[in-house]
Design a protein around this motif. Structure first.
Motif, PDB file in Angstrom:
ATOM      1  N   GLY A  82       0.706  -1.614   0.108  1.00  0.00           N
ATOM      2  CA  GLY A  82       0.091  -0.098  -0.087  1.00  0.00           C
ATOM      3  C   GLY A  82       0.660   1.331   0.365  1.00  0.00           C
ATOM      4  N   TRP A  83       2.106   1.530  -0.265  1.00  0.00           N
ATOM      5  CA  TRP A  83       3.026   1.937  -0.850  1.00  0.00           C
ATOM      6  C   TRP A  83       2.602   3.354  -1.512  1.00  0.00           C
ATOM      7  N   ALA A  84       2.034   4.344  -1.175  1.00  0.00           N
ATOM      8  CA  ALA A  84       1.725   5.753  -2.078  1.00  0.00           C
ATOM      9  C   ALA A  84       3.025   5.946  -2.833  1.00  0.00           C
ATOM     10  N   ALA A  85       3.935   6.083  -3.014  1.00  0.00           N
ATOM     11  CA  ALA A  85       4.788   6.438  -3.793  1.00  0.00           C
ATOM     12  C   ALA A  85       4.955   5.007  -4.955  1.00  0.00           C
ATOM     13  N   GLY A  86       5.318   4.454  -4.709  1.00  0.00           N
ATOM     14  CA  GLY A  86       4.749   2.582  -5.376  1.00  0.00           C
ATOM     15  C   GLY A  86       3.763   2.333  -5.906  1.00  0.00           C
ATOM     16  N   LEU A  87       2.434   2.685  -4.889  1.00  0.00           N
ATOM     17  CA  LEU A  87       1.790   2.587  -6.493  1.00  0.00           C
ATOM     18  C   LEU A  87       1.614   3.555  -7.439  1.00  0.00           C
ATOM     19  N   ARG A  88       2.318   4.441  -7.248  1.00  0.00           N
ATOM     20  CA  ARG A  88       1.957   6.375  -7.952  1.00  0.00           C
ATOM     21  C   ARG A  88       1.785   5.808  -9.717  1.00  0.00           C
ATOM     22  N   LEU A  89       3.926   5.958  -9.115  1.00  0.00           N
ATOM     23  CA  LEU A  89       5.257   5.017 -10.106  1.00  0.00           C
ATOM     24  C   LEU A  89       4.364   4.275 -10.878  1.00  0.00           C
ATOM     25  N   CYS A  90       4.223   3.078 -10.049  1.00  0.00           N
ATOM     26  CA  CYS A  90       3.194   2.080 -11.055  1.00  0.00           C
ATOM     27  C   CYS A  90       2.596   2.535 -12.231  1.00  0.00           C
ATOM     28  N   ALA A  91       1.128   3.286 -11.796  1.00  0.00           N
ATOM     29  CA  ALA A  91      -0.231   3.536 -12.191  1.00  0.00           C
ATOM     30  C   ALA A  91       0.584   4.398 -13.573  1.00  0.00           C
ATOM     31  N   LEU A  92       1.796   5.542 -13.165  1.00  0.00           N
ATOM     32  CA  LEU A  92       2.175   5.900 -13.966  1.00  0.00           C
ATOM     33  C   LEU A  92       3.139   5.109 -15.114  1.00  0.00           C
ATOM     34  N   ALA A  93       3.747   3.800 -14.965  1.00  0.00           N
ATOM     35  CA  ALA A  93       4.087   3.531 -15.707  1.00  0.00           C
ATOM     36  C   ALA A  93       3.349   2.139 -16.437  1.00  0.00           C
ATOM     37  N   ALA A  94       2.589   1.731 -15.866  1.00  0.00           N
ATOM     38  CA  ALA A  94       1.746   0.948 -16.964  1.00  0.00           C
ATOM     39  C   ALA A  94       0.619   2.170 -17.740  1.00  0.00           C
ATOM     40  N   ARG A  95       0.368   3.065 -17.066  1.00  0.00           N
ATOM     41  CA  ARG A  95      -0.397   4.090 -18.023  1.00  0.00           C
ATOM     42  C   ARG A  95      -0.009   3.672 -19.966  1.00  0.00           C
ATOM     43  N   ASP A  96       1.746   3.361 -19.854  1.00  0.00           N
ATOM     44  CA  ASP A  96       2.693   3.460 -21.081  1.00  0.00           C
ATOM     45  C   ASP A  96       2.020   1.792 -21.399  1.00  0.00           C
ATOM     46  N   SER A  97       2.097   0.779 -20.827  1.00  0.00           N
ATOM     47  CA  SER A  97       1.916  -0.294 -21.206  1.00  0.00           C
ATOM     48  C   SER A  97       0.853  -0.703 -22.064  1.00  0.00           C
ATOM     49  N   PRO A  98       0.578  -2.105 -22.373  1.00  0.00           N
ATOM     50  CA  PRO A  98      -0.437  -2.099 -23.909  1.00  0.00           C
ATOM     51  C   PRO A  98      -1.080  -2.396 -23.343  1.00  0.00           C
ATOM     52  N   ASP A  99      -0.479  -3.435 -21.917  1.00  0.00           N
ATOM     53  CA  ASP A  99      -1.336  -4.775 -21.115  1.00  0.00           C
ATOM     54  C   ASP A  99      -0.749  -4.645 -19.780  1.00  0.00           C
ATOM     55  N   PRO A 100      -1.571  -2.528 -19.854  1.00  0.00           N
ATOM     56  CA  PRO A 100      -1.311  -2.664 -18.281  1.00  0.00           C
ATOM     57  C   PRO A 100      -1.130  -3.621 -16.891  1.00  0.00           C
ATOM     58  N   GLU A 101      -3.008  -4.608 -16.761  1.00  0.00           N
ATOM     59  CA  GLU A 101      -2.759  -5.634 -15.907  1.00  0.00           C
ATOM     60  C   GLU A 101      -1.979  -6.856 -15.619  1.00  0.00           C
ATOM     61  N   THR A 102      -0.850  -6.666 -17.145  1.00  0.00           N
ATOM     62  CA  THR A 102       0.011  -7.518 -16.962  1.00  0.00           C
ATOM     63  C   THR A 102       1.348  -6.943 -17.299  1.00  0.00           C
ATOM     64  N   TYR A 103       1.221  -5.817 -16.853  1.00  0.00           N
ATOM     65  CA  TYR A 103       2.629  -5.017 -17.053  1.00  0.00           C
ATOM     66  C   TYR A 103       2.419  -5.207 -15.020  1.00  0.00           C
ATOM     67  N   LEU A 104       0.936  -4.944 -14.090  1.00  0.00           N
ATOM     68  CA  LEU A 104       1.123  -4.480 -12.571  1.00  0.00           C
ATOM     69  C   LEU A 104       1.636  -5.604 -12.495  1.00  0.00           C
ATOM     70  N   LYS A 105       1.522  -6.878 -12.981  1.00  0.00           N
ATOM     71  CA  LYS A 105       1.530  -8.060 -11.951  1.00  0.00           C
ATOM     72  C   LYS A 105       3.305  -9.208 -12.084  1.00  0.00           C
ATOM     73  N   GLU A 106       2.957  -8.282 -13.149  1.00  0.00           N
ATOM     74  CA  GLU A 106       5.156  -8.615 -13.876  1.00  0.00           C
ATOM     75  C   GLU A 106       5.747  -8.251 -13.594  1.00  0.00           C
ATOM     76  N   PHE A 107       6.231  -7.077 -13.366  1.00  0.00           N
ATOM     77  CA  PHE A 107       6.954  -5.783 -13.575  1.00  0.00           C
ATOM     78  C   PHE A 107       8.168  -6.078 -12.557  1.00  0.00           C
ATOM     79  N   GLU A 108       9.197  -6.171 -13.417  1.00  0.00           N
ATOM     80  CA  GLU A 108      10.665  -5.533 -12.464  1.00  0.00           C
ATOM     81  C   GLU A 108      11.006  -4.267 -11.820  1.00  0.00           C
ATOM     82  N   ALA A 109      11.035  -4.875 -10.782  1.00  0.00           N
ATOM     83  CA  ALA A 109      10.526  -3.992  -9.861  1.00  0.00           C
ATOM     84  C   ALA A 109      12.210  -3.434  -9.413  1.00  0.00           C
ATOM     85  N   ASP A 110      12.834  -3.433  -9.859  1.00  0.00           N
ATOM     86  CA  ASP A 110      14.411  -3.217 -10.081  1.00  0.00           C
ATOM     87  C   ASP A 110      14.892  -2.302 -11.138  1.00  0.00           C
TER      88      ASP A 110
END
Length: 877
Positions: free
Chosen positions: A233-261
């Motif tokens: 539930g970390w605010a910055a993490g959620l916001r940064l993930c949301a911003l990155a996922a918007r540019d992904s063709p498959d946001p759901e898969t991106y948010l499930k599998e993104f490489e944090a590093d």
């Protein structure tokens, strides 16, 4: 020289002569996409009623934006001041505080002045400020953002002085990553402190969904919950993930599998957390990142230092993404841990396996077996991993308990190069667990050849696997010999190890009981299986208790006691359900028995559903008992449906076993004889049943019925009189025997005797709801059932089954649905997916599947649509 603070002019520059930076007095603006969180804003409103408020959380937790949004909406006077590490001394701090108050229109008299020296402030100035604030009509709210940058304890003392003496004229809000040195305990005790900490700042799944939605991302509930779990539930993490996922063709898969590093999240955490620490603390964080949890002693083992305790406590106090689990244990925030591990691999290639090796050895010495195995496997040290499992007498955990699937998966990565006795024992266990007897026995031989010296734990593990191999091959003598060896070895291993692993003793007894059951030694089998059914161990022995209760139920059924068999079978299934084990679990024998009982009760749809459930049993428990049982019950179901060819096909496959089972032979003969009888070959049926080994009551009664069908009623009665099954078997046998005698009396014209025997059969059958024997008996008994005395005995249970009334409703549910099963069904009727139901009920997907399986079984259906339709017919929806 006279200092300016002693005169009445307000300084236009700070004590160093620099102009005040107006940005430090500005309330930070909310970003374009910002989520108002009413629960936190409501909590912050308490700041107007308590002298001190502390908003304490990690970097990026959303502290500043929360307080800024709250401050912008308040009609009260709110002064904002952002602290900086560059400020030196109390003079600079208080100069900025005074300027912040003036910036929002707080009228301070010109004679108040201000600090002239960056390093100090007079007590008189602070006293004048407190006195001025205490005389205000309404309070001024002072927000100090980034207060963790204030390191001078003198400033904290001065702040406490002003806060205390300003009284109701000042409300102080500190936004900080660390807990300030103020006497917080006194404020808490007096009810004068409002606190919002990291746990409360964390986004809930609903808030996260709203935030993602504001970014144009609409995800199913299960995906949102998974993201919240990963980010905590970390605010910055959620916001940064949301911003990155918007540019992904498959946001759901991106948010499930993104490489944090490889994300902006990594950039944030490395810059804001890791790089803020001294080099030696950075090294500690990198090394402990390989651990799921850690205590100071374990951290010392990985870092080879002795001061991890105070360092970890400090990191937790600083909200540096080190979470306190209690009892001296900590863990890293999941995303932070991922990023640190990636950083470790790049910065110190080759170090990670060594860290896992050190962790495994410390954990082994400390008695943490599960974590030992995980780290030893991660280090690639399979000799150590297998040795730890075997030496701890934990090899039985590969077959039962909550971790059996995880352990099987862990050891599936073990390569062929490890050739110690322990590794061969684990390989043997894995192959036998998959019913690969050839490979399992080969590995077991290799293990025994490599065992040297006094190794009772390893030899006891060998005996357990030999017993399992004997059970799977249908070799009762081998199982008895292995059990005897195990009994002698148990006296040579530490008693505390046996108490620690009740699953080992339970498995040995279960193998022994099952082998005796296969051999037809029912009483000896009961002795062993009842010990297992009553054993302790909770989830650790749940699977083996389920299996043993199922086999006890099978013995009851073979004895002709369906009611007792049903109760035991339901208790068997409940053993795995109540511990939340993934379904289906266990051997499936309980479901097989319930299917057989359902056939005797003429509930064929229920029997089919239960047979399907039994088919998904664990391979390690698919021994000749289960294979023969499944074939026989399937054959009986086909017989009940009138498909004689399918019945023969079902029992045709040979169950591979070293020893012949008398009851399996007899039950198979019953199916084949019933086919001969149905196809007009009663003599063949009788001859087949006479060849069955032993004097099995069910076969005797079936042979008598065949003789009667062959026109030999006297032979049938002589057979029954000689065998006397009524004194040796339960109602499923005695009801059929009474029906044969009643038919013989009817044939002989002795109608009174026929009615008397039929009444006895009805009374016995009524208690057990045994309908099938009456359907098998034929049309001769229908006139009797139409007579008043017998009609009363047959009403409400037999008549609807044998002659359904027009418009009769569906049969009742055999077992009442639980409240949670009804909850799942209601959501099923709303066309919700399994994942959506799980999210809506706040349970796991596996739990939903478990409830669905149970509901299908109780409703006697196999599909979702049928479950909903049946539930509506029964008024459950």
């Amino acid at each position: 020289m006279t200092r300016p603070e002693e005169h009445g002019t307000a300084p236009e520059a700070d004590p160093r002569g620099d102009p005040y930076l107006r940005t430090r007095f500005a309330v930070p603006a909310s970003p374009p996409i910002f989520l108002r969180r009413e629960r936190l804003l409501s909590h912050l409103d308490q700041a107007l009623r308590t002298p001190l408020t502390m908003v304490n959380g990690a970097a990026g937790a959303g502290k500043t934006l929360l307080v800024a949004g709250w401050a912008e909406e308040r009609a009260d006077t709110v002064a904002w001041f952002t602290a900086e590490a560059a400020d030196q001394g109390p003079g600079m701090f208080w100069a900025y505080v005074l300027q912040a108050l003036r910036a929002v229109g707080v009228r301070l008299p010109t004679e108040l002045g201000g600090p002239a020296d960056a390093g100090r402030v007079t007590r008189a100035l602070l006293a004048r400020l407190a006195a001025e604030l205490s005389g205000r009509d309404g309070p001024v709210v002072l927000v100090v953002d980034e207060y963790d940058r204030v390191r001078d304890p003198e400033i904290t003392e001065q702040l406490e002085f002003v806060l205390h003496h300003a009284g109701a004229g000042l409300r102080l809000v500190l936004v900080t990553r660390t807990e300030p040195l103020l006497p917080l305990h006194r404020y808490r005790a007096a009810g004068e402190l409002t606190e919002i900490r990291g746990a409360e700042l964390a986004f809930t799944p609903q808030e996260a969904a709203e935030l993602l939605d504001a970014h144009g991302l609409r995800l199913p509930p299960h995906a949102v919950r998974a993201l919240v779990e990963r980010t905590r539930g970390w605010a910055a993490g959620l916001r940064l993930c949301a911003l990155a996922a918007r540019d992904s063709p498959d946001p759901e898969t991106y948010l499930k599998e993104f490489e944090a590093d490889r994300s902006t999240v990594a950039d944030f955490l490395l810059a804001e957390v890791l790089k803020q620490q001294p080099p030696e603390v950075q090294d500690l964080l990198l090394r402990i990142s390989v651990l799921e949890r850690f205590c100071p002693e374990l951290a010392d083992a990985l870092t080879q230092r002795t001061d991890s305790g105070p360092v970890l406590a400090g990191l937790h106090r600083e909200n540096a993404f080190v979470e306190d689990l209690g009892h001296g244990w900590y863990r890293l925030h999941p995303l932070f841990g991922e990023i640190l591990r990636a950083h470790l691999r790049v910065g110190a290639p080759g170090l990670e396996p060594e860290l896992h090796r050190r962790a495994a050895r410390w954990l082994r010495r400390s008695g943490f077996l599960a974590e030992t195995l995980g780290h030893a496997a991660a280090a690639g040290d399979w000799e150590f991993t297998a040795g730890a499992l075997v030496d701890d007498l934990a090899i039985g955990q590969l077959f039962t308990g909550l971790r059996c699937d995880d352990l099987a998966e862990l050891f599936s990565r073990m390569g062929p190069r490890s050739d110690g006795p322990a590794t061969y024992l684990v390989r043997a266990a894995r192959e036998l667990g998959r019913c690969d007897l050839e490979r399992g026995l080969a590995h077991l031989r290799h293990a025994e050849l490599r065992l040297r010296g006094d190794a009772p734990a390893a030899r006891l593990s060998c005996a357990l696997l030999q017993a399992l191999a004997g059970r799977l091959t249908g070799a009762p003598e081998r199982v008895e010999a292995a059990a005897a060896d195990a009994g002698r070895l148990c006296e040579r291993v530490p008693a505390e190890l046996l108490r620690k692993h009740p699953e080992l003793t339970a498995l040995l007894l279960a193998h022994l009981g099952s082998a005796r059951l296969w051999a037809g030694r029912f009483e000896d089998a009961r002795t062993a299986l009842e010990l297992v059914a009553a054993c302790a161990g909770g989830a650790a022995t749940a699977l083996v208790r389920e299996d043993s209760l199922g086999r006890l139920a099978l013995i009851d059924f073979l004895d002709g006691r369906p009611g007792r068999a049903e109760r035991r079978a339901r208790a068997a299934i409940a053993e795995t359900e109540r511990f939340g084990l993934p379904q289906p679990s266990g051997s499936g024998v309980g479901s097989l028995v319930l299917a057989a009982v359902a056939i005797d009760r003429d509930d064929l749809a229920q029997a089919r559903a239960l047979l399907d459930a039994a088919a998904e049993s664990r391979p390690a428990l698919r021994d000749p008992v289960t294979e023969a049982g499944r074939a026989i019950v399937t054959g009986r179901l086909h017989l009940a449906r009138g498909d004689t060819r399918a019945a023969l096909e079902a029992v045709r496959p040979v169950v591979h076993a070293e020893a012949v089972s008398p009851w399996a032979t007899g039950q198979t003969a019953l199916v084949v004889a019933a086919v001969h009888l149905a196809e007009g070959r009663p003599e063949t049926a009788a001859a087949l049943l006479h060849e069955v080994p032993g004097d099995q009551p069910a076969c005797v009664v079936a042979a008598a019925r065949a003789h009667f069908a062959a026109g030999e009623p006297q032979a049938a009665l002589r057979l029954l009189d000689r065998a006397r099954p009524e004194g040796r078997a339960g109602p499923a046998v005695t009801v059929r025997a009474a029906l044969v005698r009643a038919q013989a009396a009817d044939e002989a014209g002795d109608l009174d005797a026929a009615r008397r025997l039929l009444a006895r059969a009805l009374r016995e059958a009524r208690r057990e709801r045994l309908r099938r024997p009456f359907r098998e008996a034929g049309p001769w008994l229908r006139p009797y059932l139409d007579t008043a005395p017998l009609r009363a005995l047959a009403e409400d249970w037999l008549t609807p089954a044998t002659a359904p009334r027009p418009g009769a409703g569906p049969p009742p549910v055999v077992e009442e649905l639980s409240g949670r099963e009804r909850d799942v069904l209601r959501r099923l009727a709303q066309l919700m997916s399994t994942e959506e139901i799980a999210a809506d009920l706040y349970v796991s997907v596996n739990t939903v599947k478990t409830h669905l399986k149970s509901a299908y079984r109780k409703l006697a259906v196999n599909r979702r649509q049928d479950a909903v339709r049946r539930a509506r017919e029964l008024g459950l929806l």
